[in-house]
Scaffold this active site. Structure first.
Site, mmCIF file in Angstrom:
data_model
loop_
_atom_site.group_PDB
_atom_site.id
_atom_site.type_symbol
_atom_site.label_atom_id
_atom_site.label_comp_id
_atom_site.label_asym_id
_atom_site.label_seq_id
_atom_site.Cartn_x
_atom_site.Cartn_y
_atom_site.Cartn_z
ATOM 1 N N LYS A 63 49.930 38.556 35.497
ATOM 2 C CA LYS A 63 49.357 39.553 36.370
ATOM 3 C C LYS A 63 50.081 40.181 37.153
ATOM 4 C CE LYS A 63 44.638 38.146 35.349
ATOM 5 N NZ LYS A 63 43.481 36.980 35.749
ATOM 6 N N GLN A 115 41.079 34.504 41.200
ATOM 7 C CA GLN A 115 41.134 33.938 39.878
ATOM 8 C C GLN A 115 40.101 32.718 39.707
ATOM 9 O OE1 GLN A 115 43.483 34.593 37.228
ATOM 10 N NE2 GLN A 115 42.119 33.421 35.905
ATOM 11 N N ASP A 151 37.570 43.208 38.934
ATOM 12 C CA ASP A 151 37.268 42.501 37.647
ATOM 13 C C ASP A 151 36.041 42.887 37.230
ATOM 14 O OD1 ASP A 151 38.862 40.559 36.866
ATOM 15 O OD2 ASP A 151 38.411 39.037 38.325
#
Ligand code: NAD
Length: 298
Positions: A54, A98, A121
């Site tokens: 990422k 995460q 997200d």
């Protein structure tokens, strides 16, 4: 029937290129560089790889990448303090924590501490609620990527029977909402679904997000259906040598060839699109925060 194998890597490269172009224009015209903060707590090897990929992709798109790594002993309170700082930091436009987090930290509490405007997200209840009510929030990256692929390979979506297998908050439910928004007739399957085969056979579109290798067999697929396989399952691969493994999806890929009209492979399908959509969401969040319509950059 010839089955089109959807090249997720090529499609993702296209999305990333477009994002990079818009980011360059945003810098030129407004002096703004989008920034994505990624937070990793603990030492999960898969998470470490995701975070590294990422970070690389963010920089390649011309954005700033801020990495915050902690060992698994970080307290929930300290993580919430960091989120608060990132929420206030003007150079940070997107925040990604995460998952999974260590057991002593409540995922839901952490996600709800992220400012919905920076929730790239799309997991915050405000963004989930906006998606469910037809609003304009940030949409989870994986289903967003799946939708882009369906728009390209499934023709007109309106009126089609879509079967989404899996009801997680991060893939299944938002995927179903997105397809409903496209006027598909949506059915959601899950571990208690009585007749998965019958539901699959009615579907023009199948999206699987389960985590069970080869759950969907060739004889469960309607001729001409389009299949998006989100599943990622590691199975033993004796053909590669003793103890060797390989990654497969939820669909028996080989058996689907010749039946489906298009299918995503695993790997090389949905995975690359997820990261591309994270970049897309970071740009979207940045533009919204600055009140700049995307069309102004095109
Ligand atoms: P999850 O474990 O939260 O949800 C799995 C869902 O599958 C549940 O809703 C459950 O009811 C359903 N299910 C379980 N067994 C079933 C069965 N036999 N029949 C029908 N439904 C069944 O999973 P998740 O986080 O949504 O992830 C699903 C899969 O997608 C995993 O393999 C994960 O690794 C993968 N994934 C891939 C990406 C990507 O970018 N490629 C992103 C997210 C998740």
């Amino acid at each position: 029937m010839k089955t089109k194998i959807i090249d997720g890597r090529a499609m993702a490269a296209g999305v990333r290129e477009r994002v990079a172009k818009l980011v360059a224009t945003l810098k030129d015209r407004h002096g703004i560089t989008p920034g994505l903060a990624v937070v990793l707590v603990g030492d999960n090897p898969a998470s470490r790889i995701y975070i590294r990929n990422k970070g690389k992709a963010t920089k390649a798109a011309g954005m700033n990448s801020f990495e915050h790594r902690f060992d698994a002993s970080l307290s929930e309170g300290d993580l919430l303090k960091l989120i608060d700082q990132l929420n206030k930091d003007q150079t940070v436009n997107g925040i990604l924590v995460q998952l999974p987090l260590p057991d002593h930290i409540d995922d839901a509490k952490v996600i709800s501490a992220i400012s919905p405007d920076k929730d790239v997200d799309g997991f915050h209840v405000i963004n989930a609620g906006l998606l469910a009510t037809g609003g304009d929030g940030l949409v989870p990256c994986t289903p967003l990527g799946c939708l882009l692929m369906l728009k390209k390979y499934a023709g007109k979506l309106s009126g089609k029977n879509a079967f989404v297998i899996g009801r997680s908050n991060i893939v299944g439910k938002p995927m179903a909402q997105l397809l409903l928004k496209e006027s598909c007739t949506v059915t959601i399957g899950h571990s208690k679904t009585r007749d998965l085969r019958a539901e699959c056979l009615r579907a023009d579109i199948i999206v699987t997000a389960v985590g069970v290798a080869h759950l969907v067999k060739g004889d469960m697929i309607k001729a001409g259906a389009v299949i998006i396989d989100v599943g990622q399952n590691v199975i033993l691969a004796p053909e590669k040598g003793e103890g060797k493994t390989r990654l497969v999806g939820d669909v028996d890929f080989e058996a689907a060839l010749g039946v489906a009209s298009a299918i995503t492979p695993v790997p090389g399908g949905v995975g690359p699109m997820t990261i591309a959509c994270l970049l897309k969401n970071t740009l979207t969040a940045t533009l919204k925060q600055h009140g700049i319509p995307e069309r102004e950059l095109v």
